[in-house]
Scaffold this active site. Structure first.
Site, mmCIF file in Angstrom:
data_model
loop_
_atom_site.group_PDB
_atom_site.id
_atom_site.type_symbol
_atom_site.label_atom_id
_atom_site.label_comp_id
_atom_site.label_asym_id
_atom_site.label_seq_id
_atom_site.Cartn_x
_atom_site.Cartn_y
_atom_site.Cartn_z
ATOM 1 N N SER A 1 -23.946 -15.416 -55.428
ATOM 2 C CA SER A 1 -24.529 -15.413 -56.771
ATOM 3 C C SER A 1 -24.003 -14.182 -57.481
ATOM 4 O O SER A 1 -23.966 -13.097 -56.905
ATOM 5 C CB SER A 1 -26.059 -15.353 -56.731
ATOM 6 O OG SER A 1 -26.592 -16.558 -56.248
ATOM 7 N N GLU B 1 -25.132 -9.818 -75.415
ATOM 8 C CA GLU B 1 -25.743 -10.965 -76.104
ATOM 9 C C GLU B 1 -26.748 -11.711 -75.239
ATOM 10 O O GLU B 1 -27.335 -12.665 -75.702
ATOM 11 C CB GLU B 1 -24.640 -11.929 -76.551
ATOM 12 C CG GLU B 1 -23.593 -11.311 -77.460
ATOM 13 C CD GLU B 1 -22.529 -10.489 -76.719
ATOM 14 O OE1 GLU B 1 -21.735 -9.842 -77.423
ATOM 15 O OE2 GLU B 1 -22.486 -10.486 -75.483
ATOM 16 N N SER B 2 -26.952 -11.374 -73.993
ATOM 17 C CA SER B 2 -27.946 -11.919 -73.063
ATOM 18 C C SER B 2 -27.416 -11.871 -71.639
ATOM 19 O O SER B 2 -27.193 -10.791 -71.114
ATOM 20 C CB SER B 2 -28.443 -13.310 -73.447
ATOM 21 O OG SER B 2 -29.631 -13.590 -72.715
ATOM 22 N N HIS C 1 -24.147 -19.475 -59.370
ATOM 23 C CA HIS C 1 -24.658 -19.619 -58.007
ATOM 24 C C HIS C 1 -23.802 -20.698 -57.355
ATOM 25 O O HIS C 1 -23.595 -21.755 -57.943
ATOM 26 C CB HIS C 1 -26.135 -20.027 -58.012
ATOM 27 C CG HIS C 1 -26.965 -19.146 -58.877
ATOM 28 N ND1 HIS C 1 -27.328 -17.874 -58.508
ATOM 29 C CD2 HIS C 1 -27.462 -19.336 -60.120
ATOM 30 C CE1 HIS C 1 -28.044 -17.320 -59.469
ATOM 31 N NE2 HIS C 1 -28.134 -18.179 -60.465
ATOM 32 N N CYS D 1 -27.273 -15.192 -77.699
ATOM 33 C CA CYS D 1 -27.804 -15.276 -79.059
ATOM 34 C C CYS D 1 -26.671 -15.471 -80.060
ATOM 35 O O CYS D 1 -26.889 -15.458 -81.258
ATOM 36 C CB CYS D 1 -28.619 -14.021 -79.392
ATOM 37 S SG CYS D 1 -27.671 -12.493 -79.281
#
Length: 133
Positions: free
Chosen positions: A54, A61-62, A67, A82
Site C-alpha cells: 500500500s 489537493e488531497s 493497494h 479538490c
C-alpha cells in the site's frame, strides 16, 4: 461550495510481479500525479508479507492511494482531489497508464463528485462565535 472529486480505478488482470514490487507501483503514482496536475507533499508505504503493498501520497489537493493484491492480479487506486482533472481525457489517460505500467488486462473507473465544506468565512461571524470551526 467546493466539490471534491474522487476517482476510483479498479485494476484487474495485472502482472503479479509488478504489483508486488514497490518501485513500479511508485512510478505509476508519480505518473498519475503528473497526469492529474497535482502536487505530492509526502508519502508513506507498507509492504505486506508474504505479498502486496500500500502506498499513500499526501497531495496539496488531497490524497492518492494504491493497494495491491498480487495473488489476485488486482489493485485499487483512489485519487481524491479538490481540483478538476488537468484534461478532458484524464480518466482514459490514467486507465491506459495503469494498464500499461502494471500489465493489466482491464482498468475500470468510477468518478464521484462529493460535497466539500464551505470556504472559510462562508458561515459568517455568527457561526464562528458559536464555536464552529
Amino acid at each position: 461550495m467546493q466539490r471534491n472529486l474522487v476517482h476510483v480505478f479498479d485494476v484487474t488482470g495485472a502482472d503479479p510481479a509488478l504489483l508486488d514490487d514497490e518501485p513500479p507501483v511508485r512510478r505509476c503514482l508519480a505518473a498519475l500525479v503528473r497526469e492529474a496536475g497535482t502536487t505530492a507533499l509526502a508519502e508513506v508505504s507498507h509492504r505486506f508479507e508474504p505479498q502486496g503493498t500500500s502506498v499513500v501520497l499526501l497531495l496539496a489537493e488531497s490524497h492518492l492511494a494504491v493497494h495491491t493484491w498480487p495473488e489476485d492480479g488486482t489493485a485499487y487506486v483512489t485519487l481524491t482531489t479538490c481540483r478538476a482533472p488537468a484534461s478532458a481525457t484524464f480518466t482514459d489517460d490514467v486507465r491506459a497508464l495503469l494498464a500499461e505500467e502494471l500489465g493489466a488486462t482491464e482498468v475500470a473507473v468510477r468518478s464521484l463528485a462529493c460535497a466539500g465544506r464551505p470556504a472559510r468565512g462562508a458561515r459568517g461571524a455568527a457561526g464562528r462565535a458559536a464555536g464552529a470551526p
